[in-house]
Design a protein around this motif. Structure first.
Motif, PDB file in Angstrom:
ATOM      1  N   PHE A   1       0.833  -1.192   0.000  1.00  0.00           N
ATOM      2  CA  PHE A   1       0.000   0.000   0.000  1.00  0.00           C
ATOM      3  C   PHE A   1       0.879   1.258   0.000  1.00  0.00           C
ATOM      4  CE2 PHE A   1      -2.060  -3.462   2.224  1.00  0.00           C
ATOM      5  CZ  PHE A   1      -3.315  -3.513   1.630  1.00  0.00           C
ATOM      6  N   GLU A   2       0.443   2.265  -0.771  1.00  0.00           N
ATOM      7  CA  GLU A   2       1.104   3.564  -0.703  1.00  0.00           C
ATOM      8  C   GLU A   2       0.670   4.320   0.545  1.00  0.00           C
ATOM      9  OE1 GLU A   2       0.636   5.876  -4.198  1.00  0.00           O
ATOM     10  OE2 GLU A   2       1.848   4.531  -5.464  1.00  0.00           O
ATOM     11  N   SER A   3      -0.566   4.149   0.927  1.00  0.00           N
ATOM     12  CA  SER A   3      -1.097   4.839   2.096  1.00  0.00           C
ATOM     13  C   SER A   3      -0.838   4.011   3.357  1.00  0.00           C
ATOM     14  CB  SER A   3      -2.601   5.071   1.923  1.00  0.00           C
ATOM     15  OG  SER A   3      -3.195   5.434   3.139  1.00  0.00           O
ATOM     16  N   ARG A   4      -0.226   4.630   4.333  1.00  0.00           N
ATOM     17  CA  ARG A   4       0.023   3.939   5.598  1.00  0.00           C
ATOM     18  C   ARG A   4      -1.297   3.639   6.313  1.00  0.00           C
ATOM     19  NH1 ARG A   4       3.910   2.819   9.281  1.00  0.00           N
ATOM     20  NH2 ARG A   4       3.328   2.916  11.490  1.00  0.00           N
ATOM     21  N   GLU A   5      -2.253   4.544   6.202  1.00  0.00           N
ATOM     22  CA  GLU A   5      -3.554   4.335   6.845  1.00  0.00           C
ATOM     23  C   GLU A   5      -4.247   3.090   6.285  1.00  0.00           C
ATOM     24  OE1 GLU A   5      -2.434   7.179   5.700  1.00  0.00           O
ATOM     25  OE2 GLU A   5      -2.171   8.275   7.595  1.00  0.00           O
ATOM     26  N   SER A   6      -4.172   2.931   4.955  1.00  0.00           N
ATOM     27  CA  SER A   6      -4.777   1.744   4.339  1.00  0.00           C
ATOM     28  C   SER A   6      -4.077   0.477   4.805  1.00  0.00           C
ATOM     29  CB  SER A   6      -4.708   1.855   2.815  1.00  0.00           C
ATOM     30  OG  SER A   6      -5.439   2.968   2.358  1.00  0.00           O
ATOM     31  N   ALA A   7      -2.757   0.523   4.894  1.00  0.00           N
ATOM     32  CA  ALA A   7      -1.994  -0.645   5.333  1.00  0.00           C
ATOM     33  C   ALA A   7      -2.353  -1.023   6.766  1.00  0.00           C
ATOM     34  CB  ALA A   7      -0.502  -0.363   5.213  1.00  0.00           C
ATOM     35  N   ILE A   8      -2.492  -0.036   7.645  1.00  0.00           N
ATOM     36  CA  ILE A   8      -2.833  -0.318   9.042  1.00  0.00           C
ATOM     37  C   ILE A   8      -4.234  -0.911   9.140  1.00  0.00           C
ATOM     38  CG2 ILE A   8      -3.333   0.778  11.265  1.00  0.00           C
ATOM     39  CD1 ILE A   8      -1.036   2.711  10.703  1.00  0.00           C
ATOM     40  N   SER A   9      -5.146  -0.420   8.300  1.00  0.00           N
ATOM     41  CA  SER A   9      -6.511  -0.954   8.303  1.00  0.00           C
ATOM     42  C   SER A   9      -6.517  -2.436   7.927  1.00  0.00           C
ATOM     43  CB  SER A   9      -7.373  -0.153   7.335  1.00  0.00           C
ATOM     44  OG  SER A   9      -8.675  -0.703   7.244  1.00  0.00           O
ATOM     45  N   VAL A  10      -5.741  -2.809   6.888  1.00  0.00           N
ATOM     46  CA  VAL A  10      -5.661  -4.215   6.472  1.00  0.00           C
ATOM     47  C   VAL A  10      -4.970  -5.044   7.547  1.00  0.00           C
ATOM     48  CG1 VAL A  10      -4.615  -5.780   4.788  1.00  0.00           C
ATOM     49  CG2 VAL A  10      -5.738  -3.677   4.020  1.00  0.00           C
ATOM     50  N   LEU A  11      -3.917  -4.489   8.162  1.00  0.00           N
ATOM     51  CA  LEU A  11      -3.189  -5.210   9.220  1.00  0.00           C
ATOM     52  C   LEU A  11      -4.132  -5.579  10.362  1.00  0.00           C
ATOM     53  CD1 LEU A  11      -0.502  -6.177  10.489  1.00  0.00           C
ATOM     54  CD2 LEU A  11      -0.253  -3.857  11.425  1.00  0.00           C
ATOM     55  N   GLU A  12      -4.955  -4.621  10.787  1.00  0.00           N
ATOM     56  CA  GLU A  12      -5.886  -4.893  11.888  1.00  0.00           C
ATOM     57  C   GLU A  12      -6.913  -5.944  11.493  1.00  0.00           C
ATOM     58  OE1 GLU A  12      -7.381  -1.017  12.661  1.00  0.00           O
ATOM     59  OE2 GLU A  12      -5.657  -0.412  13.902  1.00  0.00           O
ATOM     60  N   GLU A  13      -7.328  -5.903  10.237  1.00  0.00           N
ATOM     61  CA  GLU A  13      -8.285  -6.908   9.754  1.00  0.00           C
ATOM     62  C   GLU A  13      -7.672  -8.304   9.787  1.00  0.00           C
ATOM     63  OE1 GLU A  13     -10.464  -8.200   5.566  1.00  0.00           O
ATOM     64  OE2 GLU A  13      -9.533  -6.215   5.744  1.00  0.00           O
ATOM     65  N   LYS A  14      -6.397  -8.427   9.336  1.00  0.00           N
ATOM     66  CA  LYS A  14      -5.756  -9.743   9.307  1.00  0.00           C
ATOM     67  C   LYS A  14      -5.516 -10.276  10.723  1.00  0.00           C
ATOM     68  CE  LYS A  14      -5.788  -9.461   4.920  1.00  0.00           C
ATOM     69  NZ  LYS A  14      -6.949 -10.094   4.220  1.00  0.00           N
ATOM     70  N   LYS A  15      -5.251  -9.378  11.649  1.00  0.00           N
ATOM     71  CA  LYS A  15      -5.061  -9.827  13.032  1.00  0.00           C
ATOM     72  C   LYS A  15      -6.367 -10.339  13.613  1.00  0.00           C
ATOM     73  CE  LYS A  15      -0.983  -7.153  14.332  1.00  0.00           C
ATOM     74  NZ  LYS A  15      -0.416  -6.120  15.238  1.00  0.00           N
ATOM     75  N   ARG A  16      -7.482  -9.730  13.221  1.00  0.00           N
ATOM     76  CA  ARG A  16      -8.787 -10.226  13.674  1.00  0.00           C
ATOM     77  C   ARG A  16      -9.070 -11.607  13.097  1.00  0.00           C
ATOM     78  NH1 ARG A  16     -10.310  -4.687  12.900  1.00  0.00           N
ATOM     79  NH2 ARG A  16     -11.115  -5.169  10.808  1.00  0.00           N
ATOM     80  N   GLN A  17      -8.425 -11.944  11.984  1.00  0.00           N
ATOM     81  CA  GLN A  17      -8.555 -13.263  11.371  1.00  0.00           C
ATOM     82  C   GLN A  17      -7.517 -14.238  11.928  1.00  0.00           C
ATOM     83  OE1 GLN A  17      -8.122 -12.170   7.227  1.00  0.00           O
ATOM     84  NE2 GLN A  17     -10.320 -11.734   6.987  1.00  0.00           N
ATOM     85  N   ASN A  18      -6.861 -13.838  13.030  1.00  0.00           N
ATOM     86  CA  ASN A  18      -5.865 -14.677  13.725  1.00  0.00           C
ATOM     87  C   ASN A  18      -4.640 -14.972  12.862  1.00  0.00           C
ATOM     88  OD1 ASN A  18      -7.413 -14.923  16.131  1.00  0.00           O
ATOM     89  ND2 ASN A  18      -8.666 -16.513  15.140  1.00  0.00           N
ATOM     90  N   LEU A  19      -4.280 -14.022  12.029  1.00  0.00           N
ATOM     91  CA  LEU A  19      -3.053 -14.146  11.249  1.00  0.00           C
ATOM     92  C   LEU A  19      -1.966 -13.289  11.910  1.00  0.00           C
ATOM     93  CD1 LEU A  19      -4.506 -13.861   7.618  1.00  0.00           C
ATOM     94  CD2 LEU A  19      -3.831 -15.935   8.849  1.00  0.00           C
TER      95      LEU A  19
END
Length: 222
Positions: free
Chosen positions: A146-164
Motif C-alpha cells: 500500500f502507498e497509504s500507511r492508513e490503508s496498510a494499518i486498516s488491512v493489518l488490523e483486519e488480518k489480526k482479527r482473522q488470527n493471522l
C-alpha cells in the motif's frame, strides 16, 4: 686688475651653482612643468570577460534540464520534435530515483514447509495473498502493498482479527526515470524549454534554467 678680480668672482659663482643644473651624466638637467598623463581606468569588454572567466570573444550559455519523463522512447520523441535539438546538444538522461517506500503487510518468513502449508490454508479462505520465493523475505506471505500507511494499518488490523500473525514493514523501491538536458544561449534556451513543455502536454516535476558553470560559446559575427 679690477677686471681680473671681477672675472675671478664670476668663475667662483659659476663653480658654486653649476652642479644644480647638471645631471649625473654631466648633461644639463631639463626642467618640465605640468603632470604626467593618467592611465585610463576603464576596462575593455574583453578584459572584463577574462576577469569573469569567459575567454575574449565568447558569451555565457544557459544550461537547461527538464524531468521527469516516464520512458526513454517518449524522451527521444520529444528531442526529435525540436528542430534545433542537434545544435543545442540535447541529451536524454537515465536516472534511478529512490521513491518513498510502500507499506507492506505480511506474515514473516517461516520454514519453507510451514510457510507453504499456511499459504495454502489462507488461499482456501479466499484471502488475497502470495508466497514470497526470493530475497531476504523468502518464505514470507504477502497480504498487500500500500502507498497509504492508513490503508496498510486498516488491512493489518483486519488480518489480526482473522488470527493471522501479520506485521507491517517498509518495502523499499526505486524507479527509472528520464530527463532532458541541453546547453544554449539564454534566449534560445528559454524558447526550447517552452517548446518541449508544449510538446510534452503535461507538467514536468522540475524545469531548471541556469548559467552553465565555466562554459562559453563563441559569439556570432553580424
Amino acid at each position: 686688475m679690477r677686471w681680473l678680480a671681477f672675472v675671478l668672482v664670476l668663475v667662483s659663482v659659476g663653480v658654486f651653482y653649476l652642479p644644480n643644473f647638471v645631471g649625473p651624466s654631466g648633461e644639463m638637467a631639463k626642467v618640465a612643468s605640468g603632470s604626467l598623463p593618467r592611465v585610463a581606468s576603464l576596462k575593455s569588454p574583453e578584459l572584463r570577460d577574462v576577469e569573469m572567466g569567459v575567454p575574449p570573444g565568447q558569451a555565457e550559455l544557459s544550461c537547461a534540464r527538464l524531468g521527469w519523463i516516464e520512458s526513454a522512447e517518449l524522451a527521444r520523441r520529444l528531442v526529435d520534435n525540436q528542430p534545433l535539438a542537434e545544435e543545442a546538444g540535447f541529451k536524454v538522461e537515465e536516472v534511478e530515483r529512490e521513491l518513498p517506500p510502500l507499506h507492506w503487510v505480511l506474515i514473516p518468513p517461516q520454514p519453507e514447509n510451514v510457510a507453504l502449508q499456511q499459504f495454502r490454508d489462507i488461499q482456501r479462505q479466499g484471502i488475497d495473498s502470495y508466497l514470497v520465493t526470493e530475497g531476504e523475505n523468502r518464505n514470507a506471505i504477502s497480504l498487500g502493498l500500500f502507498e497509504s500507511r492508513e490503508s496498510a494499518i486498516s488491512v493489518l488490523e483486519e488480518k489480526k482479527r482473522q488470527n493471522l500473525n501479520a506485521v507491517l514493514v517498509n518495502f523499499p523501491r526505486n524507479q527509472i526515470s528520464y530527463a532532458l538536458s541541453f546547453e544554449a544561449e539564454p534566449e534560445l534556451a528559454e524558447e526550447l524549454v517552452q517548446a518541449v513543455k508544449a510538446d510534452y502536454g503535461s507538467n514536468f516535476d522540475f524545469v531548471e534554467i541556469r548559467p552553465c558553470e565555466g562554459v562559453a560559446t563563441p559569439e556570432k559575427n553580424p
